[in-house]
Design a protein around this motif. Structure first.
Motif, PDB file in Angstrom:
ATOM      1  N   THR A  37       0.858  -1.183   0.000  1.00 32.35           N
ATOM      2  CA  THR A  37       0.000   0.000   0.000  1.00 32.35           C
ATOM      3  C   THR A  37       0.894   1.233   0.000  1.00 32.35           C
ATOM      4  N   THR A  38       0.481   2.243  -0.743  1.00 27.85           N
ATOM      5  CA  THR A  38       1.269   3.466  -0.888  1.00 27.85           C
ATOM      6  C   THR A  38       0.396   4.694  -0.675  1.00 27.85           C
ATOM      7  N   ASN A  40       0.599   8.815  -1.298  1.00 33.25           N
ATOM      8  CA  ASN A  40       1.310   9.936  -1.920  1.00 33.25           C
ATOM      9  C   ASN A  40       0.648  11.227  -1.472  1.00 33.25           C
ATOM     10  N   LYS A  49      -4.082   7.195  -2.263  1.00 34.81           N
ATOM     11  CA  LYS A  49      -3.707   5.908  -1.671  1.00 34.81           C
ATOM     12  C   LYS A  49      -3.870   4.838  -2.741  1.00 34.81           C
ATOM     13  N   ARG A  54       6.042  -0.820  -5.956  1.00 35.00           N
ATOM     14  CA  ARG A  54       6.916   0.350  -6.016  1.00 35.00           C
ATOM     15  C   ARG A  54       8.247   0.128  -5.309  1.00 35.00           C
ATOM     16  N   HIS A  55       8.412  -0.990  -4.617  1.00 35.57           N
ATOM     17  CA  HIS A  55       9.701  -1.252  -3.972  1.00 35.57           C
ATOM     18  C   HIS A  55      10.646  -1.902  -4.972  1.00 35.57           C
ATOM     19  N   SER A 130      14.201   1.903  -2.733  1.00 32.60           N
ATOM     20  CA  SER A 130      12.899   1.892  -3.376  1.00 32.60           C
ATOM     21  C   SER A 130      13.037   2.382  -4.804  1.00 32.60           C
ATOM     22  N   THR A 132      10.979   4.100  -6.301  1.00 33.40           N
ATOM     23  CA  THR A 132      10.478   5.476  -6.301  1.00 33.40           C
ATOM     24  C   THR A 132      11.603   6.484  -6.104  1.00 33.40           C
ATOM     25  N   GLU A 340       5.556   8.476 -10.072  1.00 31.17           N
ATOM     26  CA  GLU A 340       4.430   8.861  -9.240  1.00 31.17           C
ATOM     27  C   GLU A 340       3.522   9.913  -9.893  1.00 31.17           C
ATOM     28  N   VAL A 350       6.065  10.207  -0.191  1.00 31.54           N
ATOM     29  CA  VAL A 350       5.466   8.883  -0.384  1.00 31.54           C
ATOM     30  C   VAL A 350       5.815   8.003   0.809  1.00 31.54           C
ATOM     31  N   GLY A 352       5.158   3.922   2.056  1.00 28.31           N
ATOM     32  CA  GLY A 352       4.668   2.637   1.584  1.00 28.31           C
ATOM     33  C   GLY A 352       4.963   1.511   2.545  1.00 28.31           C
TER      34      GLY A 352
END
Length: 359
Positions: A37-38, A40, A49, A54-55, A130, A132, A340, A350, A352
């Motif tokens: 779950t992320t 931003n 959400k 994304r990792h 990450s 990201t 993103e 962000v 997560g």
């Protein structure tokens, strides 16, 4: 019943007799499944959400090898991206290659594969924290990017040194491939706790979305009003140098890249410096890490900080909490963490929480 037993016995004997024909070959399935779950803080003016990868990028692949004798082997590899949150697979959109590998002379592969900048991934602080956190827009391609129709040679390792050369002829373009030719080279030195890597790439015809990628609204003397507006580079040239050193159970990393972007008869330069650390990547248990990127281009700057608490339940499975924050500055410049989407202001955060399994 006797007839059925005879048929089964014959089938097993036939399979056993046939198996030596395939004894010199091997095929393995491998991949990564990551989802979490992320949150931003700001995408286009509002928080969001999501459940997503994304990792680490999620994918699965096939890797095959046939021993031809004398240290020579035929090899192939195919990889398919997959979105764990939706189950949608994106064809064999990653690597798809075939080649020959020699213990004495190195490896020659042909197909869709990574460019030479991929050698910098091992010394890139964001990739231990990450996806990201990847450098702004990934214009220096340090996240690892594929090119179609590549001929690539990788040397064997001698006294800790190896390298690669690549060439790709003109092909149809897209955001990750090229509509012109590309050439590249890399060199690595690996000795004990130290790795030093440098890489060069010149690639023609990349398609970029300046505002969507970086949050910059003016580049090459042209205004970019929204995320969808594109431009095609006549040349994108990247030169990068990085290193890591393992000490007392920690890995310390540093990297610098110079990227030259040419389009519409003008040139822009992007420079990124990244520093970071992580717990020994071979450890099971808690692996904390953190890093920082500083990027400059066309009068704008982006400062990105990231950290992760990563707990490895085993060498293949971990759960993590990641936090990233970017602050941008420059005329009308807004923040835009990698993949993103741009913020409506100069900052973006962000957070997560997720899980990764490798197989």
């Amino acid at each position: 019943m006797k007839i059925k037993r005879d048929i089964l016995t014959a089938a097993l004997v036939g399979a056993s007799a046939a198996s030596p024909a395939f004894s010199q070959g091997s095929v393995s399935i491998y991949g990564v499944l990551d989802v979490g779950t992320t949150y931003n803080s700001n995408i286009g003016g509002g928080s969001r959400k999501k459940v997503e990868t994304r990792h680490e990028p999620s994918y699965w692949g096939l890797r095959g090898r046939e021993d031809l004798g004398g240290g020579l082997a035929a090899i192939y590899q195919m990889e398919q991206s997959i979105a764990v949150d939706t189950g949608v697979a994106n064809g064999f959109s990653r690597q798809a290659l075939v080649g020959l590998s020699s213990t004495r002379y190195g490896t020659l592969t042909i197909g869709r594969q990574y460019d030479t900048i991929v050698d910098l991934v091992a010394v890139d602080p964001p990739r231990f924290n990450s996806v990201t956190g990847v450098h702004v827009g990934n214009y220096d391609r340090t996240a690892g990017v594929y090119v179609n129709n590549v001929i690539k040679y990788r040397s064997p390792t001698l006294d800790g040194v190896n390298g690669s050369l690549m060439y790709s002829p003109q092909e149809d373009g897209s955001s990750t491939t090229n509509s012109g030719k590309s050439v590249g080279a890399s060199l690595n030195y690996i000795q004990g706790p130290l790795r030093v890597s440098m890489a060069y790439l010149k690639i023609e015809g990349l398609t970029l979305r300046p505002f969507g990628d970086t949050g910059i609204d003016r580049l090459f003397g042209v205004s970019y009003a929204n995320q969808a507006t594109k431009t095609v580079l006549s040349n994108n040239t990247v030169l990068g140098l990085g290193a890591y050193y393992d000490i007392a159970g920690w890995r310390v990393l540093g990297q610098h890249t110079n990227t030259r972007l040419e389009a519409l008869g003008r040139t822009e330069k992007m420079r990124t410096t990244a520093l970071g650390f992580t717990r020994d990547p071979n450890d099971v248990g808690l692996r904390p890490g953190a890093g920082f990127n500083h990027t400059r281009m066309a009068g704008s700057t982006w400062n990105t900080a990231y950290s992760i608490l990563d707990y490895y339940l085993s060498k293949r499975t971990d759960v993590y909490l990641r936090v990233l924050h970017q602050r941008a500055s420059g005329t009308n410049q807004v923040a835009a963490l990698y993949l993103e989407g741009p913020s409506s202001k100069s900052t973006q955060t962000v957070v997560g929480l997720g899980m990764t399994h490798r197989f």
